[in-house]
Design a protein around this motif. Structure first.
Motif, mmCIF file in Angstrom:
data_model
loop_
_atom_site.group_PDB
_atom_site.id
_atom_site.type_symbol
_atom_site.label_atom_id
_atom_site.label_comp_id
_atom_site.label_asym_id
_atom_site.label_seq_id
_atom_site.Cartn_x
_atom_site.Cartn_y
_atom_site.Cartn_z
ATOM 1 N N TYR A 84 0.820 -1.210 0.000
ATOM 2 C CA TYR A 84 0.000 0.000 0.000
ATOM 3 C C TYR A 84 0.843 1.244 0.000
ATOM 4 O O TYR A 84 1.815 1.285 0.672
ATOM 5 N N PRO A 85 0.486 2.309 -0.601
ATOM 6 C CA PRO A 85 -0.246 2.472 -1.842
ATOM 7 C C PRO A 85 0.686 2.850 -2.989
ATOM 8 O O PRO A 85 0.218 3.306 -4.009
ATOM 9 N N ASP A 86 1.976 2.645 -2.781
ATOM 10 C CA ASP A 86 2.945 3.210 -3.718
ATOM 11 C C ASP A 86 2.856 2.642 -5.126
ATOM 12 O O ASP A 86 2.850 3.361 -6.110
ATOM 13 N N ILE A 87 2.799 1.309 -5.197
ATOM 14 C CA ILE A 87 2.804 0.662 -6.506
ATOM 15 C C ILE A 87 1.625 1.138 -7.349
ATOM 16 O O ILE A 87 1.772 1.559 -8.498
ATOM 17 N N ALA A 88 0.461 1.080 -6.745
ATOM 18 C CA ALA A 88 -0.741 1.458 -7.491
ATOM 19 C C ALA A 88 -0.663 2.913 -7.938
ATOM 20 O O ALA A 88 -1.043 3.260 -9.060
ATOM 21 N N ALA A 89 -0.134 3.762 -7.064
ATOM 22 C CA ALA A 89 -0.046 5.176 -7.395
ATOM 23 C C ALA A 89 0.816 5.377 -8.644
ATOM 24 O O ALA A 89 0.551 6.249 -9.467
ATOM 25 N N LYS A 90 1.842 4.540 -8.787
ATOM 26 C CA LYS A 90 2.714 4.698 -9.947
ATOM 27 C C LYS A 90 2.029 4.257 -11.232
ATOM 28 O O LYS A 90 2.325 4.764 -12.301
ATOM 29 N N LEU A 91 1.153 3.316 -11.098
ATOM 30 C CA LEU A 91 0.451 2.861 -12.292
ATOM 31 C C LEU A 91 -0.607 3.855 -12.738
ATOM 32 O O LEU A 91 -0.843 4.037 -13.929
ATOM 33 N N VAL A 92 -1.245 4.501 -11.788
ATOM 34 C CA VAL A 92 -2.407 5.288 -12.131
ATOM 35 C C VAL A 92 -2.026 6.682 -12.607
ATOM 36 O O VAL A 92 -2.799 7.329 -13.318
ATOM 37 N N GLY A 93 -0.844 7.117 -12.257
ATOM 38 C CA GLY A 93 -0.400 8.439 -12.692
ATOM 39 C C GLY A 93 -0.187 9.356 -11.511
ATOM 40 O O GLY A 93 -0.405 8.966 -10.374
ATOM 41 N N PRO A 94 0.258 10.589 -11.777
ATOM 42 C CA PRO A 94 0.662 11.492 -10.694
ATOM 43 C C PRO A 94 -0.480 11.886 -9.761
ATOM 44 O O PRO A 94 -0.275 12.001 -8.568
#
Lengths: 272, 272
Positions: free
Chosen positions: A157-167
């Motif tokens: 949580y939540p770094d990986i998802a944040a990188k996929l979804v954009g800034p």
DNA sequence: TCAAAAGTGTTCAGGATACACCCATGT
DNA sequence: ACATGGGTGTATCCTGAACACTTTTGA
């Protein structure tokens, strides 16, 4: 360049290269699935098959830099996250008898970054669930499977998802990414509490209006200082990205010829 | 063997080798600390310094097998656990200008297995906390630190500890291992419940008497069928170990000369 | 005013923690 | 009998899952 017969080749020092599994969210499918770019091989072996982008290793670069550079020269992508996955080697990789080792990185790019990329003949994005019917070179199919597995299980949580979804993103978008990656259903209220509670999300102040209903607050991801996560990961962000880009570009100017060979991962051993 | 000048060497394909960080419990210190074997370098660079055991990669072996074999030929150890840690490369590893990549495994050996090993002049065990004052070759100090960190953080109940402590053990011994590794204090009653609850411990029926108090039940570790843990780990146990041993021995007979070069990790690039 | 999504509150079950306690043994 | 560690019971806290509920918007 010709080596001797097979038993002589067994004694040769192994060839080494980097390959990268780049993962992004497919913007077309609205319920969020992963897709990834592959390059078509222009040499034997596996001519015409699809392979992971890759390139050579140079003494004056980090392995991660080599991976980053290989990615740039073959796909024009600038991943926001790059982490070493695994080094692959062994007898089943020794096509033509010459030992071959690939150091594989996995990368994440946001939807915006993935858009940069103009699709060329020899590079194409494939949705995760369409790989089965594809001709894939070497053991790259297994490698992709491993990368996907890693993404799904090692998700913190939540770094990986944040990188996929954009800034920037709404909590619902982030939620969608999680569901897409894990394939599970997550309770939205609990999810938002958990995310907010992590202390790594910061309100941008903006809101996103997209229907006849209450607008959603827009957040950005702000890593906390503690929590080093993965020590040898290579999270590229802001100034560091710029610095790296500059460096890579400078080198590229000096020897463009070398850089352009990026797509020919493993090809050296097959000029028989 | 001689390469040209430095700028020419930069263009050479990188050398690749395997190294292994072997961890075991120091039997001397009763409160359980970790130690590991290092080999003294007999060539430049870093002549006389201590380095991780390592060796070459051969096309007819898995990377893990190469690591296993390198370990055998240099230290006579037969680890019960072997897992790829990380591949190291980059400019700071290019001694003499020739790029060098090391694929590093980490291994665990039980106290019994560690006892097999007769200490030779050029191989010695060092307790974890005495490394600071040692001359360590290349970047092996960082690599060791990384391996220790991994051991401490990636510790999943109870398999890792069981491999360190040996084939059979009492719950108190296992508890000691955990405390030694993590450096924390763990409540013993809760610890035993957790371990027993994992369903991976099996009573041997034996008891261990060692004082004027109630004897402790002796357990062994029995991995459950589910829980694949780390997909590319290489848990060697029972028949698989025997099979591997046989294969390695057969190869060793055929070309002992090659196998004996195991301790010279990285040395090829320094014959200037 | 109503549908739809944003966002909040509340309950509940299971696991982890802390620690009091009894049990078996050698001297 | 008593000290010592082996082993069990239990109250309490905390986290995550489930889900009912209120709020804000556009049409």
């Amino acid at each position: 360049m010709g080596y001797g017969n097979v038993s002589e080749r067994l004694k040769q020092p192994p060839q080494v290269g980097v390959s990268v599994v780049i993962l992004a969210l497919d913007p077309d499918s609205e319920h969020g699935r992963l897709w990834l770019p592959l390059v078509r091989r222009v040499r034997q072996p596996f001519l015409g098959c699809w392979a992971l982008p890759g390139g050579d290793i140079r003494a004056d670069r980090t392995l991660a830099q080599s991976a980053y550079e290989a990615l740039e020269s073959t796909t024009d992508l600038h991943p926001s996250y790059l982490e070493q996955l695994h080094a692959f080697g062994g007898p089943d990789r020794s096509h033509g008898g010459l030992p071959m080792v690939s150091i594989v990185y996995w990368a994440l790019v946001g939807q915006a970054e993935a858009g940069d990329f103009a699709e060329a003949d020899n590079v194409r994005w494939f949705p995760e669930d369409e790989l089965a019917s594809l001709d894939i070179a070497f053991d790259h199919r297994e490698i992709i499977a491993y990368a996907l597995d890693r993404l799904r299980t090692r998700i913190e949580y939540p770094d990986i998802a944040a990188k996929l979804v954009g800034p920037t993103f709404t909590l619902r978008q982030l939620h969608g990414v999680y569901e897409a990656i894990t394939g599970t259903v997550l309770d939205l209220p609990n999810f938002r509490r958990k995310m907010l509670g992590s202390g790594e999300l910061e309100e941008t102040g903006d809101v996103l209006r997209e229907g006849r209903h209450r607008p959603a607050a827009v957040y950005r991801y702000v890593p906390r200082k503690d929590a080093p996560a993965h020590p040898y990961a290579y999270a590229i962000s802001g100034s560091r990205l710029a610095e790296l880009d500059a460096r890579v570009r400078a080198i590229a100017q000096r020897d463009t010829a070398d850089a352009e060979r990026g797509a020919d991962d493993l090809s050296a051993l097959t000029t028989e």
